[in-house]
Design an enzyme around this catalytic site. Structure first.
Site, PDB file in Angstrom:
ATOM      1  N   SER A  90      28.407  45.890 -42.133  1.00 58.05           N
ATOM      2  CA  SER A  90      28.255  44.480 -42.518  1.00 58.05           C
ATOM      3  C   SER A  90      27.662  44.450 -43.915  1.00 58.05           C
ATOM      4  O   SER A  90      27.131  45.453 -44.395  1.00 58.05           O
ATOM      5  CB  SER A  90      27.306  43.765 -41.553  1.00 58.05           C
ATOM      6  N   ASP A  91      27.752  43.317 -44.597  1.00 57.56           N
ATOM      7  CA  ASP A  91      26.975  43.218 -45.826  1.00 57.56           C
ATOM      8  C   ASP A  91      25.529  42.911 -45.416  1.00 57.56           C
ATOM      9  O   ASP A  91      25.230  42.618 -44.261  1.00 57.56           O
ATOM     10  CB  ASP A  91      27.546  42.178 -46.799  1.00 57.56           C
ATOM     11  N   TRP A  92      24.660  42.978 -46.374  1.00 55.03           N
ATOM     12  CA  TRP A  92      23.202  42.877 -46.112  1.00 55.03           C
ATOM     13  C   TRP A  92      22.893  41.605 -45.301  1.00 55.03           C
ATOM     14  O   TRP A  92      23.025  40.488 -45.810  1.00 55.03           O
ATOM     15  CB  TRP A  92      22.470  42.848 -47.447  1.00 55.03           C
ATOM     16  N   SER A 124      24.468  40.109 -43.144  1.00 52.59           N
ATOM     17  CA  SER A 124      25.543  39.112 -42.972  1.00 52.59           C
ATOM     18  C   SER A 124      25.746  38.741 -41.504  1.00 52.59           C
ATOM     19  O   SER A 124      26.286  37.677 -41.214  1.00 52.59           O
ATOM     20  CB  SER A 124      26.851  39.576 -43.615  1.00 52.59           C
TER      21      SER A 124
END
Ligand code: NOJ
Length: 761
Positions: free
Chosen positions: A293-295, A297
């Site tokens: 995942s992105d930070w 997210s």
């Protein structure tokens, strides 16, 4: 490299990219031996240990010091010891990675951590920002640059970089445009492949390679109005034809991880898009690595308004195919309950863990978890002479000469007086750019230093800052504050401009003006820069502007009033030397814009491969698709870039006026270096599909070759086109070429081309 060679290399690679939608590509990640080891390991793991592999934390405590006593740092420390963390980001350096690994190896099953960092354009030796590097159109140089970063990062104990960012972006307001390869899906795809190859090499377990991560999947670069993290609402057509090709290219090149994105697309946040992650990526494309995942997210699904709480978010994310949770703590807190209560099928967790373990095996971490961290190698590798030389080489190749009237450039380094003026002239920090990993603040070679090192004793370099660009601290947390009133440096600048034969002005952006969270509505020269330039131009007509920038800028006044302009981006550690190489003619500029420079910010988003619309030019009446107060096209278009020599193109020749669905057609031009010095030209090939089941762009890049020619030399440059090159996502939702009439263009930029016609039958 000859044209045939190119076709069998990069060009063919892209053909594979275009043709393989829907078919399974062999993934080196999967082999029976590893799969059976993973089976055995999964058999031993508790549910909590499995979920631990899907949990990634950023370093919050000093891993080289004693264990934290309390608070969340203490909890994280304990979680690593208990096998509840699979990966860490932002733990850097030999010592820190080694200590953190020791903690993980002390857990019940001793599964090693995988250490990640945003090594975007260098670890400590900075190379140009990715957008700048894309301007080199030099795939070998870009690959060498990524390999350099991998070598340094790996020696410092890292296994994984969150790069390349392969987001296509057509909006210079978006601060992160500096992190990608620009506006075009073809250029973006071949750059993605070069970077993946550079980071990962051919053997991921080698000690000088690291895992790459194609991000942000998907469409993050299409944020509405260029505002970072904003809503994205694009059609399946744009998704497939423009956004996805670089991701597909990266997957085909063997990238082992992808990162999803903060944005929603059409109401569904990318993090919970099964369409993207399960159907397309893991389904159609057969991707066997894992998605991080992105930070946070997964946690952001709550403010997005699609999840009630973190448990709901974890539930939706794992189902949609997000394998590893970066920093939301959602999986580690809730997945076990979700599995035990029957809301999440255990197989989904097993599949995600298998994907993570595959990458750990491929990196060789189970053979030797410390194989990367090596204090001696770290010392030898980081900032080595060899790495600095590679950085300088790719930096000078990335410079784009926009304009050069009166043959003002190159400058004479043996006689005369040069005034170097501007807020970025002596700046040792801005050239490091945004996303600078472990680079030391103020460690770049400044332009002033580069010029002083280059000139002989007969020439004089005078220097004045003229005006500061920003006041106050430079950092991630504060927006830049521009100097709009301190003109105290003007008189000195004007004075040296009067004394000089030629003035070099270093203007543009500070490193922190572009990058994540740095979207802007004005993309011109900030602060007092334009005012200073105008005053200098009033006293000296021989002015060269060097634009240090992360993004395209609005420079309409400069284009009209300044005789020479070059884009020198944020070129990294060796910036000053690389710029001087071009300034004094030791290197003949060969860069081409990977994204157009607009006349006006109001044109954004702007791209050469636009559609014709139902209302193309109908001047003089007003009822056509245009602005009444600005042109439609870019001031300096995609593909534009001059040389100190002059290249001439013959007419375009075709081996046949028809192309069969299984056949090939050769398209060629004769390129002549009609100037008086050796130079390299990027010969660009575009096509236009005149009638399609869906509207087609007025031009699309389909190939390029960078050709070096001695003065007076001539070369036949040949491209081979087949139906696969003409394929796109059709009205029926298929990836294929449609028969009909086409135009093919070859030229020096997206607008300066010669054309011919053929038909696909
Ligand atoms: C957020 C950014 O969007 C992403 O690109 C980056 O890799 C992570 N932060 C980790 O730093």
């Amino acid at each position: 490299m000859n044209s045939k060679g190119l076709r069998s290399g990069w060009h063919l690679m892209f053909l594979v990219v275009l043709t393989c939608v829907g078919s399974l590509i062999a993934q080196p990640l999967v082999n029976p031996d590893t799969e059976s080891k993973i089976d055995a390991l999964l058999g031993k793991m508790t549910l909590e240990e499995k979920i631990g592999q899907l949990n990634q934390y950023s370093s919050t405590f000093d891993v080289t010091g004693p264990a934290p006593e309390r608070g969340s740092s203490r909890e994280r420390y304990e979680q690593i010891r208990n096998g509840l963390v699979g990966s860490m980001l932002n733990v850097v350096g030999f010592e820190a990675t080694r200590r953190a690994q020791e903690l993980a190896l002390g857990s019940r099953l001793g599964i090693p951590l995988v250490f990640a960092l945003d090594v975007i354009h260098g670890y400590k030796t900075m190379t140009p920002t990715p957008l700048a590097e894309a301007a080199s159109w030099d795939l070998e140089a870009v690959e060498a640059s990524a390999r350099l970063a991998a070598r340094e990062a790996a020696a410092a104990g890292l296994h994984w970089t969150f790069a390349p960012m392969v987001d296509i972006s057509r909006d210079a307001r978006w601060g992160r445009i500096m992190e990608g390869a620009g506006e075009d899906p073809y250029l973006g795809s071949v750059m993605a492949v070069a970077r993946v190859k550079g980071f990962q090499g051919s053997d991921l377990s080698a000690i000088d390679t690291i895992a790459a991560c194609a991000k942000h999947y998907a469409a993050y670069g299409f944020a509405e109005a260029g505002r970072d993290y904003n809503t994205v609402d694009i059609s399946e057509h744009t998704l497939r034809n423009v956004v996805l090709p670089p991701f597909k290219a990266a997957v085909d090149a063997g990238v082992v991880t992808l990162m999803n994105a903060f944005n929603e697309i059409g109401g569904v946040p990318a993090t919970v898009s099964s369409h993207l992650q399960r159907e397309i990526l893991k389904g159609d494309w057969g991707f066997n690595g894992f998605v991080v995942s992105d930070w946070g997210s997964i946690g952001e699904l709550i403010p997005h308004g699609v999840a009630e709480d973190l448990s709901d978010a974890a539930h939706q994310a794992i189902i949609a195919g997000s394998d590893m949770d970066m920093e939301a703590g959602a999986y580690v807190a809730h997945l076990a309950d979700l599995v035990r209560s029957g809301h999440v099928n255990q197989h989904l967790v097993d599949d995600a863990v298998r994907r993570v373990l595959r990458v750990k095996f491929a990196l060789g971490l189970f053979d030797d978890p410390y194989r990367y961290s090596n204090a001696d190698r770290e010392k030898q590798e980081v900032l080595s002479e060899k790495n600095l030389a590679i950085s300088r080489d790719v930096a000078r190749k990335s410079i784009v000469l926009l304009k050069n009237e009166k043959g003002l450039l190159p400058l004479n380094k043996d006689s005369g007086t040069i005034a170097l003026i501007g807020p970025l002239a002596a700046d040792k920090d801005a050239p490091l750019g945004s996303w600078r990993a472990q680079a030391v603040t103020d460690s770049a070679v400044s332009l002033l230093e580069g010029m002083q090192a280059a000139v002989g004793s007969g020439a004089k370099v005078l220097h004045a800052e003229g005006a500061k660009l920003i006041t106050g601290p430079r950092s991630f947390v504060t927006p830049s504050v521009y100097n709009t009133d301190d003109r105290s440096g003007f008189p000195e600048a004007i004075e040296i401009a009067k004394q000089a034969d030629v003035v070099v002005m270093a203007l543009g952006e500070d490193a922190w003006q572009s990058g994540e969270g740095r979207s802007q509505v004005e993309i011109g020269l900030k602060g007092l820069q334009l005012e200073l330039l105008k005053e200098v131009c009033a006293v000296n007509s021989n002015v060269v502007v060097l634009l240090m920038t992360g993004r395209p800028l609005v420079i309409d006044w400069l284009a009209e009033n300044v005789p020479a302009i070059a884009v020198v981006w944020h070129l990294g550690s060796q910036a000053g030397h690389a710029i001087s190489d071009v300034l004094f003619g030791d290197y003949n500029p060969s860069g081409k814009l990977p994204v157009g420079f607009p006349h006006h910010v109001g044109q954004q988003p702007l791209y050469y491969s636009h559609k014709n619309t139902g209302r193309p030019n109908q001047q003089p009446i007003v009822f056509w698709s245009h602005y009444t107060d600005a042109p439609n096209d870019a001031l300096y278009p995609f593909g534009h870039g001059l040389s100190y020599t002059k290249f001439e193109y013959s007419d375009v020749k075709l081996s046949s006026a028809t192309l069969g669905m299984d056949g090939e057609v050769e398209v060629s031009v004769t390129l002549t270096n009609a100037g008086d010095r050796t130079g390299s030209e990027v010969v660009q090939l575009y096509v236009r599909d005149l009638v399609g089941s869906v509207t087609r762009p007025v031009k699309e890049l389909k190939g390029f070759q960078k050709i070096e020619l001695a003065a007076g030399a001539t070369k036949e440059v040949t491209f081979t086109l087949s139906a696969e090159d003409l394929a796109f996502y059709t009205r029926d939702g298929e990836w294929k070429a449609e028969p009909g009439k086409f135009k093919v263009f070859i030229g020096t930029s997206s607008t300066e081309v010669k054309e011919a016609d053929f038909a696909l039958e």
